[in-house]
Scaffold this motif. Sequence first.
Motif, PDB file in Angstrom:
ATOM      1  N   ALA A 218      92.165 104.076 101.975  1.00 53.18           N
ATOM      2  CA  ALA A 218      91.849 105.212 101.118  1.00 53.18           C
ATOM      3  C   ALA A 218      92.453 105.083  99.721  1.00 53.18           C
ATOM      4  N   VAL A 219      93.664 104.534  99.639  1.00 53.00           N
ATOM      5  CA  VAL A 219      94.417 104.539  98.383  1.00 53.00           C
ATOM      6  C   VAL A 219      95.035 103.170  98.137  1.00 53.00           C
ATOM      7  N   ASP A 220      94.998 102.727  96.886  1.00 53.74           N
ATOM      8  CA  ASP A 220      95.724 101.539  96.446  1.00 53.74           C
ATOM      9  C   ASP A 220      96.560 101.952  95.246  1.00 53.74           C
ATOM     10  N   GLU A 221      97.849 102.255  95.504  1.00 53.44           N
ATOM     11  CA  GLU A 221      98.704 102.793  94.457  1.00 53.44           C
ATOM     12  C   GLU A 221      99.058 101.783  93.376  1.00 53.44           C
ATOM     13  N   ARG A 222      98.654 100.544  93.529  1.00 54.69           N
ATOM     14  CA  ARG A 222      98.858  99.575  92.443  1.00 54.69           C
ATOM     15  C   ARG A 222      98.101 100.010  91.196  1.00 54.69           C
ATOM     16  N   PHE A 223      97.047 100.827  91.386  1.00 53.01           N
ATOM     17  CA  PHE A 223      96.245 101.297  90.262  1.00 53.01           C
ATOM     18  C   PHE A 223      96.669 102.692  89.791  1.00 53.01           C
ATOM     19  N   ASP A 224      97.709 103.249  90.394  1.00 53.27           N
ATOM     20  CA  ASP A 224      98.248 104.539  89.971  1.00 53.27           C
ATOM     21  C   ASP A 224      99.360 104.271  88.964  1.00 53.27           C
ATOM     22  N   ILE A 225      99.152 104.668  87.710  1.00 50.43           N
ATOM     23  CA  ILE A 225     100.105 104.346  86.647  1.00 50.43           C
ATOM     24  C   ILE A 225     101.495 104.877  86.980  1.00 50.43           C
ATOM     25  N   HIS A 226     101.583 106.093  87.466  1.00 53.80           N
ATOM     26  CA  HIS A 226     102.877 106.716  87.740  1.00 53.80           C
ATOM     27  C   HIS A 226     103.579 106.033  88.910  1.00 53.80           C
ATOM     28  N   ARG A 227     102.892 105.918  90.042  1.00 52.34           N
ATOM     29  CA  ARG A 227     103.509 105.323  91.235  1.00 52.34           C
ATOM     30  C   ARG A 227     103.839 103.850  91.007  1.00 52.34           C
ATOM     31  N   ALA A 228     102.935 103.127  90.372  1.00 49.05           N
ATOM     32  CA  ALA A 228     103.169 101.698  90.145  1.00 49.05           C
ATOM     33  C   ALA A 228     104.333 101.480  89.176  1.00 49.05           C
ATOM     34  N   SER A 229     104.495 102.369  88.205  1.00 45.00           N
ATOM     35  CA  SER A 229     105.609 102.236  87.264  1.00 45.00           C
ATOM     36  C   SER A 229     106.937 102.509  87.960  1.00 45.00           C
ATOM     37  N   VAL A 230     106.954 103.478  88.854  1.00 42.28           N
ATOM     38  CA  VAL A 230     108.166 103.726  89.655  1.00 42.28           C
ATOM     39  C   VAL A 230     108.473 102.501  90.513  1.00 42.28           C
ATOM     40  N   ALA A 231     107.430 101.914  91.109  1.00 37.33           N
ATOM     41  CA  ALA A 231     107.615 100.727  91.943  1.00 37.33           C
ATOM     42  C   ALA A 231     108.134  99.552  91.123  1.00 37.33           C
ATOM     43  N   ALA A 232     107.587  99.366  89.916  1.00 39.05           N
ATOM     44  CA  ALA A 232     108.044  98.280  89.048  1.00 39.05           C
ATOM     45  C   ALA A 232     109.511  98.462  88.670  1.00 39.05           C
ATOM     46  N   ALA A 233     109.905  99.700  88.398  1.00 39.56           N
ATOM     47  CA  ALA A 233     111.310  99.979  88.085  1.00 39.56           C
ATOM     48  C   ALA A 233     112.205  99.644  89.276  1.00 39.56           C
ATOM     49  N   ARG A 234     111.776  99.986  90.471  1.00 39.02           N
ATOM     50  CA  ARG A 234     112.557  99.667  91.675  1.00 39.02           C
ATOM     51  C   ARG A 234     112.657  98.165  91.880  1.00 39.02           C
ATOM     52  N   LEU A 235     111.546  97.461  91.683  1.00 38.10           N
ATOM     53  CA  LEU A 235     111.543  96.014  91.860  1.00 38.10           C
ATOM     54  C   LEU A 235     112.482  95.337  90.857  1.00 38.10           C
ATOM     55  N   LEU A 236     112.435  95.770  89.614  1.00 39.97           N
ATOM     56  CA  LEU A 236     113.299  95.178  88.598  1.00 39.97           C
ATOM     57  C   LEU A 236     114.772  95.480  88.881  1.00 39.97           C
ATOM     58  N   ARG A 237     115.065  96.683  89.344  1.00 41.07           N
ATOM     59  CA  ARG A 237     116.443  97.017  89.706  1.00 41.07           C
ATOM     60  C   ARG A 237     116.900  96.167  90.888  1.00 41.07           C
ATOM     61  N   ASP A 238     116.035  95.997  91.869  1.00 41.95           N
ATOM     62  CA  ASP A 238     116.374  95.166  93.035  1.00 41.95           C
ATOM     63  C   ASP A 238     116.636  93.724  92.613  1.00 41.95           C
ATOM     64  N   ASN A 239     115.776  93.210  91.732  1.00 39.36           N
ATOM     65  CA  ASN A 239     115.971  91.841  91.235  1.00 39.36           C
ATOM     66  C   ASN A 239     117.308  91.703  90.514  1.00 39.36           C
ATOM     67  N   TYR A 240     117.628  92.692  89.692  1.00 43.24           N
ATOM     68  CA  TYR A 240     118.891  92.641  88.951  1.00 43.24           C
ATOM     69  C   TYR A 240     120.082  92.728  89.905  1.00 43.24           C
ATOM     70  N   ALA A 241     119.960  93.564  90.931  1.00 41.62           N
ATOM     71  CA  ALA A 241     121.041  93.693  91.904  1.00 41.62           C
ATOM     72  C   ALA A 241     121.305  92.373  92.623  1.00 41.62           C
ATOM     73  N   ARG A 242     120.263  91.615  92.884  1.00 37.55           N
ATOM     74  CA  ARG A 242     120.415  90.353  93.611  1.00 37.55           C
ATOM     75  C   ARG A 242     120.845  89.210  92.705  1.00 37.55           C
ATOM     76  N   LEU A 243     120.408  89.244  91.436  1.00 40.31           N
ATOM     77  CA  LEU A 243     120.578  88.071  90.575  1.00 40.31           C
ATOM     78  C   LEU A 243     121.602  88.259  89.461  1.00 40.31           C
ATOM     79  N   GLY A 244     121.833  89.479  89.033  1.00 41.66           N
ATOM     80  CA  GLY A 244     122.935  89.761  88.125  1.00 41.66           C
ATOM     81  C   GLY A 244     122.692  89.552  86.649  1.00 41.66           C
TER      82      GLY A 244
END
Length: 558
Positions: A218-244
């Motif tokens: 029914a839904v692919d949130e990759r195309f939702d600007i708001h949800r995808a931007s929140v997800a991108a922020a989480r991914l970047l924070r996770d990457n920074y937490a792991r890599l420093g």
Amino acid sequence: MDHRWPSVSGRFSLCLGGLLLLLWTASLQAHEPQPHALPVPKALKRHIDFWTHIFTAIDGHGGVLHDADDLGVIYHTFGHLPASSHQRQDVIDRQRQHYRLLLSALAGNGGKAGNEDEQRMLALFDSPPSVERLRQASENIRFQRGVRDQFVRGLERSGTYLPVIRRIFKEAKLPNALTWLPLLESSFHPRAYSKAGAAGLWQFTRGTGRIYLTIDEAVDERFDIHRASVAAARLLRDNYARLGTWPLAITAYNHGAWGMLKAVAKLKTKDFGTIVRQYRSPSFGFASRNFYAEFLAVLDVVNRRDHFFPNIKARAPEPTHALKLNAYVALSTLETYLGLDRRDMADWNASLRRSVRETYLRIPKGYILRIPQHLMKQPELRARWAAVPRRLRFKAQLQPRTYRTRRGDTLSAIAARAGVSVRTLARQNRLRPPYRIRAGKVLRLPYHAVTQAQYRVQPGDMLSSIAERVVATVSTLAKLNRLKRPYRLRVGQVLQVPRLDTQTRGYWVFRGETLSSIAKRNGTTVAALAALNDVKPSAVIRAGQILRLPRLQMTSRR
């Protein structure tokens, strides 16, 4: 982008890899992102200059031949290549062969120039190349197409989405510079889709997307600007937490955190310049190696955009109302009660998939529907949603359509009958090649594969509720299915229903509306509206009445 890590925070440990990798990564602690400028390694200067040149000086009709390792070595610039892909490749290959022979001749002559062409060639290198370097360069000539026109379109689109992204990234305490990452990923195109299957403004792959977002039929949130931007922020924070470090974290957005951790462990350094120069891995190819330099070039151009593109203006953002749905509901129901064309709503809410747009699959409960503010005021939007009858608000999704396989069936034959690709049907049922199926196996059919004029009765359905859901009258359904009063239905019964009406749509009358105001609002005439609803043009309509409206041939942009 190929990130396969689950979301984590704080300390972490790795269960895979050798002892050396375990010891190295165990020392990494979660880092809190700091709002500082991104570091610019000295080793990347020529690379950054190269990408700045590609972004600002060469459009999609041209390109350059360059050294794949030292991007500062540009052998040839194509101003305008042939439109034909075959002819274009032929021109590129001939020039590549020309420079390959020149480099080979230089190597054969001990690196000494014998003519002006060879002298010019040597001058391209940052320092006098060795014979081995010349031989390597002869096999390392790469073509890069220009993207100036694409970059300009991205700058224009950026104004529509940056306010939302900046707010989300500020709340996540991420550097503001990261909000420009979509310019590199998708040119700020909300419906971008790559050959690798990365989708949306932030170009999430399906695997990464499912870690941070909802991706279903029914839904692919990759195309939702708001949800995808929140997800991108989480991914970047996770990457920074792991890599420093941000160079590593941003490169991990393309290459994956696991891949960058392996690079750090192998070279025993987090120095990004060293990793770019020395790390070798089949998966750490040209795109991953250059991702951070490309992004720094994006920031360079953005900071000097008035110099490079003095006449470019970013589009203004379009404010929207957000309506959180507290029930499952069909798009056809919203079309009627919100008074908006389903095609427009699908355009404003790009995460709604084809199965919702073209069938009776319901929009999930909790979905945040976005409607441009200039179309109606928030109180009217809420009142219209409140008017949706309880019988058209559902507690669950439609049951999946299924097919029980028979002896002699093949997946390709079933897919052909359903009107979908074998790959789509296989993915729906988690089947892998060679797609052997046994008789009696129940397969789920994608909803968009069953757009035949049929409806399977669900628990609680009545003929009147089905008629309203499929935009038909009770008498029409009764006639199609030879039903007689009192229209008793059984769960699982298959009814013949009209296909989604492409000529007209329902419209719920809001208080104070008239035929004239509705006609004006929806791009039609009072005469056409009256004729379609079998009333006089002077007729008085009442709030809550359901009218039929002609559906415009092109989606409206009121």
